[in-house]
Design a protein around this motif. Structure first.
Motif, PDB file in Angstrom:
ATOM      1  N   LEU A  12      12.627 -52.329  -0.137  1.00  0.00           N
ATOM      2  CA  LEU A  12      13.084 -51.216   0.236  1.00  0.00           C
ATOM      3  C   LEU A  12      12.914 -51.112   1.647  1.00  0.00           C
ATOM      4  CD1 LEU A  12      12.733 -48.607  -2.500  1.00  0.00           C
ATOM      5  CD2 LEU A  12      14.700 -49.934  -2.189  1.00  0.00           C
ATOM      6  N   THR A  13      13.857 -50.745   2.315  1.00  0.00           N
ATOM      7  CA  THR A  13      13.667 -50.612   3.959  1.00  0.00           C
ATOM      8  C   THR A  13      13.930 -49.098   4.218  1.00  0.00           C
ATOM      9  OG1 THR A  13      14.465 -52.829   4.380  1.00  0.00           O
ATOM     10  CG2 THR A  13      14.543 -51.347   5.999  1.00  0.00           C
ATOM     11  N   ILE A  14      13.258 -48.708   5.331  1.00  0.00           N
ATOM     12  CA  ILE A  14      13.482 -47.259   5.954  1.00  0.00           C
ATOM     13  C   ILE A  14      14.731 -47.638   6.933  1.00  0.00           C
ATOM     14  CG2 ILE A  14      12.513 -45.400   7.501  1.00  0.00           C
ATOM     15  CD1 ILE A  14      11.197 -45.764   4.571  1.00  0.00           C
ATOM     16  N   ALA A  21      20.636 -52.653  15.936  1.00  0.00           N
ATOM     17  CA  ALA A  21      19.645 -53.668  15.647  1.00  0.00           C
ATOM     18  C   ALA A  21      18.829 -53.121  14.617  1.00  0.00           C
ATOM     19  CB  ALA A  21      18.780 -54.032  16.768  1.00  0.00           C
ATOM     20  N   ALA A  22      18.412 -51.731  14.603  1.00  0.00           N
ATOM     21  CA  ALA A  22      17.647 -51.433  13.569  1.00  0.00           C
ATOM     22  C   ALA A  22      18.170 -51.146  12.088  1.00  0.00           C
ATOM     23  CB  ALA A  22      17.311 -49.864  13.737  1.00  0.00           C
ATOM     24  N   GLN A  23      19.496 -51.515  11.820  1.00  0.00           N
ATOM     25  CA  GLN A  23      20.248 -51.252  10.726  1.00  0.00           C
ATOM     26  C   GLN A  23      19.988 -52.809   9.966  1.00  0.00           C
ATOM     27  OE1 GLN A  23      21.526 -48.546   9.825  1.00  0.00           O
ATOM     28  NE2 GLN A  23      20.666 -47.635  11.757  1.00  0.00           N
ATOM     29  N   GLU A  24      19.288 -52.760   8.877  1.00  0.00           N
ATOM     30  CA  GLU A  24      18.961 -54.030   8.244  1.00  0.00           C
ATOM     31  C   GLU A  24      19.997 -54.374   6.948  1.00  0.00           C
ATOM     32  OE1 GLU A  24      17.122 -56.100   9.421  1.00  0.00           O
ATOM     33  OE2 GLU A  24      15.531 -54.904  10.571  1.00  0.00           O
ATOM     34  N   PHE A  25      20.355 -55.349   6.729  1.00  0.00           N
ATOM     35  CA  PHE A  25      20.792 -55.816   5.575  1.00  0.00           C
ATOM     36  C   PHE A  25      19.687 -56.194   4.464  1.00  0.00           C
ATOM     37  CE2 PHE A  25      23.353 -58.411   2.614  1.00  0.00           C
ATOM     38  CZ  PHE A  25      22.571 -59.220   2.049  1.00  0.00           C
ATOM     39  N   THR A  26      19.734 -55.412   3.560  1.00  0.00           N
ATOM     40  CA  THR A  26      18.557 -55.488   2.494  1.00  0.00           C
ATOM     41  C   THR A  26      19.098 -56.059   1.312  1.00  0.00           C
ATOM     42  OG1 THR A  26      17.811 -53.499   3.552  1.00  0.00           O
ATOM     43  CG2 THR A  26      16.786 -54.052   1.573  1.00  0.00           C
ATOM     44  N   THR A  27      18.124 -56.752   0.659  1.00  0.00           N
ATOM     45  CA  THR A  27      18.344 -57.267  -0.894  1.00  0.00           C
ATOM     46  C   THR A  27      17.091 -57.014  -1.554  1.00  0.00           C
ATOM     47  OG1 THR A  27      17.304 -59.327  -0.475  1.00  0.00           O
ATOM     48  CG2 THR A  27      19.570 -59.149  -0.030  1.00  0.00           C
ATOM     49  N   LEU A  28      17.304 -56.760  -3.029  1.00  0.00           N
ATOM     50  CA  LEU A  28      16.401 -56.527  -3.737  1.00  0.00           C
ATOM     51  C   LEU A  28      16.432 -57.550  -4.794  1.00  0.00           C
ATOM     52  CD1 LEU A  28      16.549 -52.679  -4.596  1.00  0.00           C
ATOM     53  CD2 LEU A  28      15.232 -53.655  -2.769  1.00  0.00           C
ATOM     54  N   GLY A 285      23.383 -40.651   2.195  1.00  0.00           N
ATOM     55  CA  GLY A 285      24.301 -41.277   2.149  1.00  0.00           C
ATOM     56  C   GLY A 285      24.850 -42.340   3.361  1.00  0.00           C
ATOM     57  N   GLU A 286      23.514 -42.700   3.753  1.00  0.00           N
ATOM     58  CA  GLU A 286      24.045 -43.690   4.946  1.00  0.00           C
ATOM     59  C   GLU A 286      23.832 -44.987   4.656  1.00  0.00           C
ATOM     60  OE1 GLU A 286      20.863 -42.971   7.956  1.00  0.00           O
ATOM     61  OE2 GLU A 286      21.551 -40.778   8.571  1.00  0.00           O
ATOM     62  N   VAL A 287      23.262 -45.252   3.473  1.00  0.00           N
ATOM     63  CA  VAL A 287      23.215 -46.626   2.892  1.00  0.00           C
ATOM     64  C   VAL A 287      24.029 -46.604   1.409  1.00  0.00           C
ATOM     65  CG1 VAL A 287      21.521 -48.276   2.224  1.00  0.00           C
ATOM     66  CG2 VAL A 287      21.069 -47.052   4.030  1.00  0.00           C
ATOM     67  N   PRO A 301      23.947 -50.246   5.411  1.00  0.00           N
ATOM     68  CA  PRO A 301      24.522 -49.020   6.376  1.00  0.00           C
ATOM     69  C   PRO A 301      25.944 -48.880   6.328  1.00  0.00           C
ATOM     70  CG  PRO A 301      23.840 -50.709   7.894  1.00  0.00           C
ATOM     71  CD  PRO A 301      23.506 -51.471   6.619  1.00  0.00           C
ATOM     72  N   ILE A 302      26.397 -47.775   5.756  1.00  0.00           N
ATOM     73  CA  ILE A 302      27.708 -47.414   5.804  1.00  0.00           C
ATOM     74  C   ILE A 302      28.387 -47.543   7.026  1.00  0.00           C
ATOM     75  CG2 ILE A 302      29.154 -45.467   5.536  1.00  0.00           C
ATOM     76  CD1 ILE A 302      28.654 -46.682   2.657  1.00  0.00           C
ATOM     77  N   ALA A 303      27.579 -46.878   8.062  1.00  0.00           N
ATOM     78  CA  ALA A 303      28.391 -46.830   9.430  1.00  0.00           C
ATOM     79  C   ALA A 303      28.725 -48.035   9.927  1.00  0.00           C
ATOM     80  CB  ALA A 303      27.442 -45.885  10.322  1.00  0.00           C
ATOM     81  N   PHE A 304      28.093 -49.179   9.646  1.00  0.00           N
ATOM     82  CA  PHE A 304      28.029 -50.551  10.168  1.00  0.00           C
ATOM     83  C   PHE A 304      28.815 -51.558   9.342  1.00  0.00           C
ATOM     84  CE2 PHE A 304      24.837 -48.177  12.451  1.00  0.00           C
ATOM     85  CZ  PHE A 304      25.180 -48.241  14.029  1.00  0.00           C
ATOM     86  N   LEU A 305      29.515 -51.246   8.355  1.00  0.00           N
ATOM     87  CA  LEU A 305      29.858 -52.039   7.482  1.00  0.00           C
ATOM     88  C   LEU A 305      30.825 -53.187   8.054  1.00  0.00           C
ATOM     89  CD1 LEU A 305      30.636 -50.181   3.931  1.00  0.00           C
ATOM     90  CD2 LEU A 305      28.902 -51.905   4.314  1.00  0.00           C
TER      91      LEU A 305
END
Length: 426
Positions: A12-14, A21-28, A285-287, A301-305
């Motif tokens: 999980l990421t903050i 640049a701070a918006q990360e694509f994240t996998t679990l 609601g941002e992710v 992140p929704i805003a950067f899809l």
């Protein structure tokens, strides 16, 4: 993945609101089978349901595995004390302090579970044609409704009504207390998923034929239609505070809709190989989190899809073209590979590894939690017993085991599978 260099974080990421640049694509990562359900608690903890028979409870870099189901776990939500899960084993479990309590049982797959707004009841949708109402102390009942195999349920905001959808192509309204069911929508094709507005002013649904519509739950009248040429619709999720509705389909797309303007704001191809079986928002609601055919949960992140490319996920072995394989391997890929590994060692797959299976007593792989019927069984796996397993089907050869109901009816197909396994499991 995102265009350009992106860190792949396996935890999980903050998430910061800016900059890009701070918006990360994240996998679990960690499950041993496709991810069928995702839920996020108000505190931001993620729970996942998987074909590997487990619930994953994610915090930090290591998931905690919650194992009680004896078949694929297909849905998970959060109750007052922890996750509530349902699966192909016909059961509903409530989890507290990592301990499972069986609170309900159906006579068929339990496709969905929902907790009432006041947290006192769990509703369930089952392919046995019923919905269930269960308390957390394990009492409850099932009620037959005219929806066919029931695929999804959702409570009205006041908790007095339950809306249910199913294979009959209808949406049914059912009083939680006394009262008869009422059909409010006749779609005509199986309805898979539902969600409702926090004030009860609209009900959104997705169907097998790609129908993606919003209706007034009181009258059934259509408010909006977002149907595209993609099918089936498999997941739907609403984040009330941001007025965001997300819809996942069999082609790997996530459609994002503004529920104030009823406009599509984004239409994002999440994966090159669908489906999107599960969606969930983080508390802000941002992710958005998504799960599907991979053993992985993805989030963006929704805003950067719009800044991301589709995941070029590798083709699953069980989806390989038949002409690429000899018949024995083809039978294994079709019937066995999603649940069983061929390599030595413990895996997160739904079944034990088949490495060294010939000459092995059934129920003896270390680290695998067997059903009672196989724990201590006198079956020795060899050409004869494997042939009988697939000739009769596991439900007849080993009734009560976790193995799904399936047969290989052709004698030559069974023989070819056995010859493939003799080589591949050494």
């Amino acid at each position: 993945m995102m265009r350009g260099a992106v860190a792949h974080i396996f935890a999980l990421t903050i998430w910061a609101a800016t900059p890009l640049a701070a918006q990360e694509f994240t996998t679990l990562k960690g499950h041993g089978g496709p991810v069928m359900g995702i839920a996020v608690s108000p505190e931001g903890q993620v729970a996942t349901a998987s074909f590997d028979n487990s619930v994953g409870l994610w915090a930090g870099r290591e998931p905690k595995w919650l194992d009680a189901h004896e078949a694929a776990v297909v849905d998970v939500t959060f109750g007052p004390n922890g996750p509530v899960s349902s699966g192909d084993d016909f059961t509903i479990y409530a989890w507290a302090d990592d301990e499972a309590k069986k609170i309900g049982t159906h006579k068929g797959k339990v496709a969905d579970v929902e907790v009432s707004p006041d947290g006192s009841l769990v509703a369930s949708a089952s392919w046995d044609g019923t919905v269930g109402f269960w308390t957390f102390d394990g009492t409850g009942e099932t009620r037959k409704i005219p929806a066919g195999s029931v695929s999804d349920v959702v409570f009205s905001p006041d908790g007095e009504l339950l809306y249910a959808a199913g294979s009959a192509g209808v949406i049914v309204e059912l009083p939680v207390g006394e009262g008869d069911p009422r059909v409010i929508v006749k779609h005509g094709f199986a309805v898979n998923v539902l969600t409702i507005a926090p004030d009860g002013s609209w009900l959104a649904y997705g169907a097998v034929d790609g129908g993606t519509r919003v209706v007034d739950p009181r009258t059934g009248e259509q408010i909006a239609d977002f149907s595209l040429d993609r099918r089936p619709i498999l997941s739907i999720e609403h984040h009330p505070e941001t007025h965001t509705l997300a819809v996942g389909d069999g082609h790997g797309f996530i459609m994002v809709i503004d529920t104030e303007t009823w406009k599509i704001t984004r239409d994002f191809q999440a994966t090159r190989r669908g489906p999107i079986w599960a969606l969930a928002f983080d508390p802000s609601g941002e992710v958005i989190y998504a799960g599907g055919i991979d053993d992985v949960v993805y989030s963006w992140p929704i805003a950067f899809l719009d800044e991301y490319d589709a995941i070029d996920n590798p083709e699953r072995s069980f989806l390989r073209a038949p002409e690429e394989m000899a018949n024995g391997e083809r039978q294994f890929m079709r019937k066995c590979s999603i649940c069983h590994a061929l390599e030595d060692g413990v895996s997160r797959k739904a079944g034990p590894t088949l490495h060294g299976v010939f000459g092995r007593a059934a129920g003896t792989v270390d680290g695998y939690r067997y059903s009672d019927i196989l724990d201590g069984s006198d079956i020795i796996w060899n050409s004869e017993t494997i042939d009988k397993l697939f000739d009769l089907g596991p439900d007849h050869y080993i009734p009560g085991s976790k193995m799904p109901m399936q047969r290989i009816t052709g004698p030559q197909d069974r023989a070819d599978l056995i010859e493939f396994l003799k080589t591949a499991t050494k």
